[in-house]
Design a protein around this motif. Structure first.
Motif, mmCIF file in Angstrom:
data_model
loop_
_atom_site.group_PDB
_atom_site.id
_atom_site.type_symbol
_atom_site.label_atom_id
_atom_site.label_comp_id
_atom_site.label_asym_id
_atom_site.label_seq_id
_atom_site.Cartn_x
_atom_site.Cartn_y
_atom_site.Cartn_z
ATOM 1 N N ALA A 47 0.840 -1.187 0.000
ATOM 2 C CA ALA A 47 0.000 0.000 0.000
ATOM 3 C C ALA A 47 0.881 1.245 0.000
ATOM 4 O O ALA A 47 2.045 1.202 0.430
ATOM 5 N N PRO A 48 0.379 2.368 -0.464
ATOM 6 C CA PRO A 48 1.189 3.598 -0.439
ATOM 7 C C PRO A 48 1.742 3.924 0.943
ATOM 8 O O PRO A 48 2.893 4.361 1.071
ATOM 9 N N SER A 49 0.935 3.715 2.002
ATOM 10 C CA SER A 49 1.432 4.048 3.343
ATOM 11 C C SER A 49 2.553 3.114 3.772
ATOM 12 O O SER A 49 3.422 3.511 4.566
ATOM 13 N N GLU A 50 2.551 1.894 3.271
ATOM 14 C CA GLU A 50 3.638 0.964 3.593
ATOM 15 C C GLU A 50 4.923 1.371 2.886
ATOM 16 O O GLU A 50 6.026 1.293 3.468
ATOM 17 N N ILE A 51 4.812 1.803 1.640
ATOM 18 C CA ILE A 51 5.976 2.308 0.914
ATOM 19 C C ILE A 51 6.517 3.548 1.620
ATOM 20 O O ILE A 51 7.738 3.710 1.783
#
Length: 502
Positions: free
Chosen positions: A343-347
């Protein structure tokens, strides 16, 4: 001298050679493909006593067929079963999986109504205040901790995911269009969503013609999913459908009505013959599905096995981090690899970890993803190009790391000294910084440009079709809540099917 083979034999030999070399052979994934049928029941009518008997009938039928269903109970329904002494129903449900379907379902205000007037944290707290007791009662009465949640009607809101995370409810199981991702399962709000699935099917309950049409629809979905390497089919019912002529809540709470309990009316009931036809239609449909050789009936919790998130607590190598950074663009989106997705927040969290470590002179060889940060609570600031020296950027990275650790979510704004930029723009900066550091270069300045959250396109805008449930007051809409839902698309990513037989 060359001997010529007959044309037909020559073609056969050529095809055998191709097969021996691996050409023309179905992929192993296709050989192993399965269609996973999630059969679930919104068990909600606590007014009509015949609904208790319908729940009993369905639970026993499925047990006789050696099929487990997922029964999502409303808190008040569980309490009413207890008050009525329906141990037979509760015992029949023990052989199935229990989910949760809100505390009072349609009593006003329903979840979307009260969440629509709140932000992120206060919305989580209000959902918890109103709905948590029902979850606890369902667990106490059935002896099972609910494995999943699904909204009453279309009364959906993003804050519910923050509460589900607190409660330890790991699956969202329902039908709707608030968030969809190519018709497949996805992760959103730290929860596996079996929601908005393209293959959401059912038969009407009016007799043989209904079943015949439903069989054709299932066969088409079955073939398509096998061609795609396997996937889920979502099939849902309400026990009350088998015994009533009108939904219990529509009789009492339509168009925002909220009469006192003493004035609640029992819905009109079907005749015994109408109920018999309904049960027979359902049972024929289930037996038809069961006869398909590659069908596996699964319950909600087995979705976590099938779609286990391999990014969680994974150790990402330096090469993986580089590929991750190189794939970041100004349209911030999730990333999919062969065995996992990010997910974007994980990246955001991983690349910020890298920046903090690199700034300290200890560039990491691998990093672990500890959690999925939630999205921002507020709109990002608007800005043009913003330039900062590298010292400020590295101090900002340390500040963001502390924010992630304390709040567990992406910040509303990232501060380059006294200047706020959007978290999307900051992620693009992080990616560029990571690539340059891995190349052995040390930039003296960094410049943030405008960026946007492309993943948010998978979240619906506020529109009438989202709120078409008869229980909503006329004209209800929730634009601020759906904008908040788009910000939570920082947590969105596809769920990757594992080769696991539950």
């Amino acid at each position: 001298m060359t001997t010529r083979l007959p044309a037909r034999r020559a073609i056969s030999c050529f095809l055998l050679v191709l097969v021996a070399l691996g050409f023309g052979r179905p992929a192993r994934a296709a050989d192993d493909a399965r269609v996973y049928v999630v059969l679930w029941f919104d068990t909600e009518d606590y007014l009509l006593p015949a609904d208790d008997d319908a729940t009993l009938h369905l639970a026993r039928f499925l047990s006789d067929e050696k099929i487990r269903g997922t029964f999502k109970l409303v808190g008040e329904k569980a309490r009413v079963l207890e008050e009525r002494g329906r141990k037979d129903v509760l015992e029949a449900l023990e052989r199935h999986e229990i989910g949760y379907h809100s505390n009072f379902h349609s009593v006003q205000p329903t979840p979307a109504l009260y969440m629509s007037r709140q932000g992120w944290l206060d919305g989580i707290q209000e959902f918890d205040r109103r709905e948590h007791q029902g979850l606890l009662d369902v667990e106490r009465i059935t002896g099972q901790k609910p494995s999943c949640y699904g909204q009453p009607g279309s009364s959906w809101g993003p804050q519910q995911f923050g509460a589900l995370d607190r409660w330890g409810v790991p699956v969202y199981l329902d039908a709707g269009s608030h968030v969809t991702l190519d018709g497949g399962p996805f992760w959103y709000g730290r929860v596996l969503n079996l929601y908005g699935l393209r293959a959401t099917l059912r038969t009407k309950l009016g007799g043989s013609q209904d079943v015949a049409e439903a069989k054709k629809e299932f066969d088409a979905a079955y073939r398509r999913l096998l061609d795609e390497g396997g996937g889920p089919v979502s099939i849902y019912y309400h026990p009350c459908e088998f015994v009533h002529r009108q939904f219990w809540d529509g009789v009492n709470f339509a168009k925002g009505a909220n009469p006192p309990r003493a004035e609640w009316r029992v819905p009109p009931q079907k005749s015994p013959e109408e109920s018999r036809v309904a049960y027979e239609a359902f049972e024929e449909y289930v037996r038809f599905i069961k006869a398909h050789p590659r069908v596996r009936f699964v319950v909600a919790s087995q979705g976590l096995e099938l779609y286990r998130d391999r990014a969680r607590e994974r150790k990402f190598t330096r090469d993986e981090l580089r590929r991750m950074a190189e794939a970041v663009t100004s349209g911030v989106d999730f990333q999919r690899r062969e065995q996992y997705a990010l997910a974007p927040s994980e990246i955001f969290a991983l690349l910020n970890q890298f920046a903090v470590a690199a700034a300290s002179g200890k560039e990491p060889t691998e990093l672990m993803l500890a959690q999925t940060p939630f999205g921002p609570a507020q709109e990002a600031p608007e800005h043009g190009d913003v330039t900062s020296d590298i010292s400020q950027f590295e101090r900002t990275a340390a500040d963001v790391a502390d924010y992630l650790d304390r709040h567990g979510q992406v910040p509303n704004a990232v501060w380059l000294g006294s200047t706020p930029i959007s978290p999307e723009s900051y992620l693009v900066l992080l990616a560029r910084y990571a690539v340059e550091r891995m190349d052995g270069r040390m930039p003296h300045t960094v410049t943030a440009h405008t960026a946007e959250l492309a993943a948010a396109t998978h979240v619906s805008v506020d529109q009438p079709k989202l709120w078409g449930w008869v229980i909503f007051p006329p004209g209800f809409h929730a634009p601020e809540m759906m904008r908040l839902a788009k910000r939570q698309a920082w947590t969105l990513k596809p769920a990757v099917l594992n080769s696991v037989e539950p």
